[in-house]
Design an enzyme around this catalytic site. Structure first.
Site, short mmCIF file in Angstrom:
data_model
loop_
_atom_site.label_atom_id
_atom_site.label_comp_id
_atom_site.label_asym_id
_atom_site.label_seq_id
_atom_site.Cartn_x
_atom_site.Cartn_y
_atom_site.Cartn_z
N LYS A 14 0.83 -1.22 0.00
CA LYS A 14 0.00 0.00 0.00
C LYS A 14 0.86 1.25 0.00
CE LYS A 14 -2.22 -1.32 3.78
NZ LYS A 14 -1.84 -0.96 4.97
N ARG A 89 -10.45 0.67 7.79
CA ARG A 89 -9.97 -0.66 8.17
C ARG A 89 -11.13 -1.56 8.59
NH1 ARG A 89 -4.30 0.22 7.91
NH2 ARG A 89 -3.19 -1.21 9.25
N ARG A 128 11.50 -5.53 5.62
CA ARG A 128 11.12 -4.16 5.23
C ARG A 128 11.91 -3.08 5.99
NH1 ARG A 128 4.93 -2.22 4.75
NH2 ARG A 128 4.78 -2.70 6.98
N ARG A 163 10.30 -0.62 11.12
CA ARG A 163 9.14 -0.25 11.93
C ARG A 163 9.03 -1.18 13.12
NH1 ARG A 163 4.01 0.46 8.01
NH2 ARG A 163 3.10 -0.74 9.71
N ARG A 174 -1.47 -8.61 13.25
CA ARG A 174 -1.97 -7.66 12.24
C ARG A 174 -2.73 -8.39 11.15
NH1 ARG A 174 3.49 -5.07 10.68
NH2 ARG A 174 2.38 -3.71 9.25
P1 AMP Z 1 -0.15 0.59 8.55
O1 AMP Z 1 0.94 1.62 8.50
O2 AMP Z 1 -1.30 0.89 7.64
O3 AMP Z 1 0.37 -0.82 8.38
O4 AMP Z 1 -0.74 0.67 10.04
C1 AMP Z 1 0.08 0.41 11.16
C2 AMP Z 1 -0.80 0.30 12.41
O5 AMP Z 1 -1.46 1.57 12.62
C3 AMP Z 1 -1.92 -0.72 12.34
O6 AMP Z 1 -1.48 -2.04 12.68
C4 AMP Z 1 -2.89 -0.15 13.37
O7 AMP Z 1 -2.43 -0.38 14.69
C5 AMP Z 1 -2.78 1.36 13.13
N1 AMP Z 1 -3.74 1.84 12.11
C6 AMP Z 1 -3.46 2.31 10.85
N2 AMP Z 1 -4.57 2.67 10.21
C7 AMP Z 1 -5.61 2.45 11.07
C8 AMP Z 1 -7.01 2.61 10.98
N3 AMP Z 1 -7.61 3.06 9.87
N4 AMP Z 1 -7.77 2.30 12.08
C9 AMP Z 1 -7.18 1.84 13.21
N5 AMP Z 1 -5.87 1.64 13.35
C10 AMP Z 1 -5.07 1.93 12.29
#
Ligand code: AMP
Length: 218
Positions: A14, A89, A128, A163, A174
């Site tokens: 993404k 999400r 990553r 990360r 996740r």
């Molecule tokens: P990402 O960078 O999209 O992989 O998101 C990393 C983490 O941020 C996720 O595992 C969640 O803990 C949190 N997160 C990101 N986007 C959302 C969302 N739309 N709603 C709730 N938690 C989120």
């Protein structure tokens, strides 16, 4: 340009694809993960809560996520479309987003699902490396995705980092969160009929050209 919502399992590309679309079409890339990572640094109860949720692979509350997103979407650079990476999400966020769009008088755009099997996603998560400055993503496990100079971003020269949630244990959580919360969201959008599926197991350039076909067809 139409706004884009990218939905995908963790580490399916993404962020990489959002950046490529953002650079070519000059659309802002809005990652709720990035908004939350920044908010997690606050020295407050809220900051600590967000950090914990992210590090354990759960979702942050819909309320906090929506509040941060709303503030971001009000900025002027979002007037001609934007890329949403990691939001919505779940179905609750999708419905709240529809209300938010009405209040901000913005169009919905398209939903693109980047499909990837669990094992490939895990392989990608383990190696990553991300650039905290420009958002570029690399992978030390795959020859074609390594930075030219180890640990340094090709684009901006910043030091790359891993990360906190990019490890096998958090990945499992996740991924489970994705299956439980996000897969019903895909069904919700499919019933509305505005969804495109793209295989994210292909090289990133091919994935990108398939995204462009979707955008060009709109
Ligand atoms: P990402 O960078 O999209 O992989 O998101 C990393 C983490 O941020 C996720 O595992 C969640 O803990 C949190 N997160 C990101 N986007 C959302 C969302 N739309 N709603 C709730 N938690 C989120």
């Amino acid at each position: 340009m139409k706004s884009i919502i990218f939905i995908a399992p963790p580490s399916a590309g993404k962020g990489t694809q959002s950046l490529m679309v953002s650079e070519k079409y000059h659309m802002p890339h809005i990652s709720t993960g990035d908004l939350l990572r920044a908010a997690s640094k606050e020295k407050s109860e809220r900051g600590t809560y967000i950090k914990n949720q992210m590090e354990t692979g759960g979702l942050v509350s819909d309320e906090i996520t929506l509040e941060l997103l709303k503030e971001r979407l009000k900025k002027d650079d979002c007037n001609n479309g934007y890329i949403l990476d990691g939001f919505p999400r779940n179905v609750f966020q999708a419905k709240a987003y529809e209300d938010l769009l009405k209040s901000l008088k913005k169009d919905f755009g398209v939903v693109i699902i980047l499909d990837l099997d669990k094992q490939t996603a895990l392989d990608r998560v383990i190696g990553r490396l991300t650039c905290g400055n420009c958002g570029a993503v690399y992978n030390e496990k795959f020859e074609e995705s390594r930075p030219k100079k180890s640990g340094i971003c090709d684009k901006c020269g910043n030091a790359l980092s891993k990360r906190a949630d990019d490890n096998a244990e958090t990945f499992e959580k996740r991924y489970d969160t994705y299956v439980v919360s996000t897969e019903p969201l895909i069904q919700y959008y499919e019933e509305k009929g505005n969804v495109y599926h793209i295989n994210s197991g292909d090289p990133k350039e091919i994935v990108f050209s398939n995204i462009e076909k979707v955008l060009g067809g709109k």
